[in-house]
Design a protein around this motif. Structure first.
Motif, mmCIF file in Angstrom:
data_model
loop_
_atom_site.group_PDB
_atom_site.id
_atom_site.type_symbol
_atom_site.label_atom_id
_atom_site.label_comp_id
_atom_site.label_asym_id
_atom_site.label_seq_id
_atom_site.Cartn_x
_atom_site.Cartn_y
_atom_site.Cartn_z
ATOM 1 N N PHE A 7 0.758 -1.276 -0.005
ATOM 2 C CA PHE A 7 -0.155 0.168 -0.013
ATOM 3 C C PHE A 7 0.912 1.422 -0.045
ATOM 4 O O PHE A 7 1.928 1.405 0.823
ATOM 5 C CB PHE A 7 -0.855 0.121 1.328
ATOM 6 N N PHE A 8 0.481 2.184 -0.894
ATOM 7 C CA PHE A 8 1.458 3.482 -1.001
ATOM 8 C C PHE A 8 0.080 4.408 -0.910
ATOM 9 O O PHE A 8 -0.910 4.635 -1.856
ATOM 10 C CB PHE A 8 1.919 3.803 -2.045
ATOM 11 N N CYS A 9 0.201 5.422 0.140
ATOM 12 C CA CYS A 9 -0.683 6.117 0.606
ATOM 13 C C CYS A 9 -0.892 7.226 -0.763
ATOM 14 O O CYS A 9 -2.072 7.902 -1.089
ATOM 15 C CB CYS A 9 -0.728 7.040 2.014
ATOM 16 N N ALA A 10 0.112 7.739 -1.213
ATOM 17 C CA ALA A 10 -0.103 8.790 -2.207
ATOM 18 C C ALA A 10 -0.713 8.537 -3.557
ATOM 19 O O ALA A 10 -1.524 9.164 -3.915
ATOM 20 C CB ALA A 10 1.458 9.550 -2.386
ATOM 21 N N ASP A 137 7.498 8.100 6.341
ATOM 22 C CA ASP A 137 6.362 7.559 5.212
ATOM 23 C C ASP A 137 7.117 7.215 4.142
ATOM 24 O O ASP A 137 8.087 8.066 3.514
ATOM 25 C CB ASP A 137 5.316 8.525 5.166
ATOM 26 N N VAL A 138 7.099 5.972 3.420
ATOM 27 C CA VAL A 138 7.799 5.571 2.363
ATOM 28 C C VAL A 138 7.668 6.685 1.127
ATOM 29 O O VAL A 138 8.372 6.956 0.413
ATOM 30 C CB VAL A 138 7.673 4.197 1.961
ATOM 31 N N ARG A 169 0.150 11.745 2.272
ATOM 32 C CA ARG A 169 -0.583 11.188 0.943
ATOM 33 C C ARG A 169 -0.437 12.337 0.002
ATOM 34 O O ARG A 169 -0.836 11.935 -1.173
ATOM 35 C CB ARG A 169 -2.049 10.712 1.357
ATOM 36 N N PHE A 170 0.064 13.500 0.214
ATOM 37 C CA PHE A 170 0.206 14.529 -0.839
ATOM 38 C C PHE A 170 1.541 14.633 -1.397
ATOM 39 O O PHE A 170 1.931 15.570 -2.125
ATOM 40 C CB PHE A 170 -0.338 15.784 -0.118
ATOM 41 N N ARG A 296 2.128 3.999 6.876
ATOM 42 C CA ARG A 296 2.452 3.119 8.125
ATOM 43 C C ARG A 296 1.168 3.054 9.081
ATOM 44 O O ARG A 296 1.252 2.204 9.919
ATOM 45 C CB ARG A 296 3.631 3.852 8.686
ATOM 46 N N GLY A 297 0.515 3.934 8.715
ATOM 47 C CA GLY A 297 -0.900 4.182 9.893
ATOM 48 C C GLY A 297 -1.530 2.776 9.531
ATOM 49 O O GLY A 297 -2.353 2.730 8.659
#
Length: 314
Positions: A7-10, A137-138, A169-170, A296-297
């Motif tokens: 999973f990648f938040c961005a 955060d990656v 995420r931005f 990471r969350g």
């Protein structure tokens, strides 16, 4: 989620179309500490520094409501000379105030305490910060480092990589201080354009998260004005009045649309470039569904989205 299952938040935020408007954290002071070693996941808090000095800096920054960020130049070449520190402020008049110093021993960082207690020298050049804090955060590293490289090639004297600035995420996130202007959803190409435009006094709304001296609804109002009347400098508009009602916020923005706006579109021409105007903006807020907002969350959370639903020139 990628094809590898990671999973990648961005990536997720872009797929959802998450709004970046009104997401700049509030603040007008920054402490920058050049740290050339590895950055802990929690940045300055995690550094193994002399405890007394660290406590003094932390307490002084908290009292001044200043954000403490670790910074470094992009690339693997070790800079010459001792590492630097800075205290940067954006004051109520819009002026920049800055202190710069160097440190070799942990105890040298106590100079920051006194710098936070005094106004600082007016003027000075802006600093361009690129969040590249991979242990936090990656996405900040994956997306931030190419942006830092591109900007450093153009403005090596102004650009620093930094620890977490908020809004993972931005990524890639860029902050221009002490202007206190947050940009997000950048890549190498768009970042160069956005920063060069900013330095030339033309802030555009496309990647703008907000101005840190304003609260989220006010940030959304200014972004809507920039979208309506064209790009403008950091001080071309001011929030003159904010009123909260049952539906949201009624915000009055005053200022002078710059000359180029008239050539860019009808909105600027109608307003009369360079003429003082007042614009009333209606802003509403809504909550998003529960989502995973960081890489990471593990827990999901909801975000508040601010939208300008009406922009009216007085």
């Amino acid at each position: 989620m990628t094809t590898t299952g990671r999973f990648f938040c961005a990536d997720a935020a872009r797929t959802r179309g998450d709004s970046i408007v009104g997401t700049a954290p509030h603040g007008t002071a920054w402490v920058l500490i050049e740290y050339r070693g590895g950055w802990p996941a929690d940045g300055f808090d995690g550094l193994d520094l002399e405890p007394g000095t660290k406590a003094l800096v932390f307490a002084a920054a908290r009292a001044a409501r200043a954000r403490v960020l670790l910074v470094r130049r992009h690339g693997r070449t070790m800079p010459q000379g001792p590492p630097r520190w800075a205290v940067l402020r954006y004051d109520v008049t819009g002026a920049h105030r800055q202190h710069w110093g160097t440190w070799g021993r942990d105890e040298d960082l106590a100079q920051i305490v006194e710098a936070l207690r005094t106004p600082g020298e007016p003027g000075g050049r802006p600093v361009v910060l690129v969040c590249a804090h991979g242990l936090h955060d990656v996405c900040c590293a994956v997306r931030g480092r190419p942006v830092a490289r591109a900007l450093s090639e153009r403005r090596p004297d102004l650009v620093w990589e930094c620890t977490h600035v908020g809004g993972d995420r931005f990524a890639a996130n860029v902050v221009v201080v002490p202007d206190g202007v947050y940009y997000g959803n950048l890549d190498a190409g768009s970042a160069v354009t956005v920063v060069e435009e900013h330095l030339a006094g033309r802030i555009r709304p496309e990647h703008l998260r907000g101005y840190t001296d304003l609260f989220p609804p006010q940030q959304a109002a200014v972004a809507a004005v920039l979208d309506r009347f064209g790009p403008a400098g950091r001080h071309d508009y001011a929030v003159a009045r904010t009123f909260r009602d049952d539906d949201g916020w009624q915000i009055r923005v005053t200022g002078r649309p710059p000359g180029p706006a008239a050539a860019d579109g009808e909105a600027g021409a109608e307003a009369g470039a360079g003429v003082e105007i007042a614009i009333d903006v209606e802003v509403r807020a809504r909550r998003t569904p529960q989502r995973q907002l960081t890489c990471r969350g593990p827990a999901t959370s909801s975000a508040v989205v601010y939208e300008a639903v009406s922009v009216r020139q007085r």
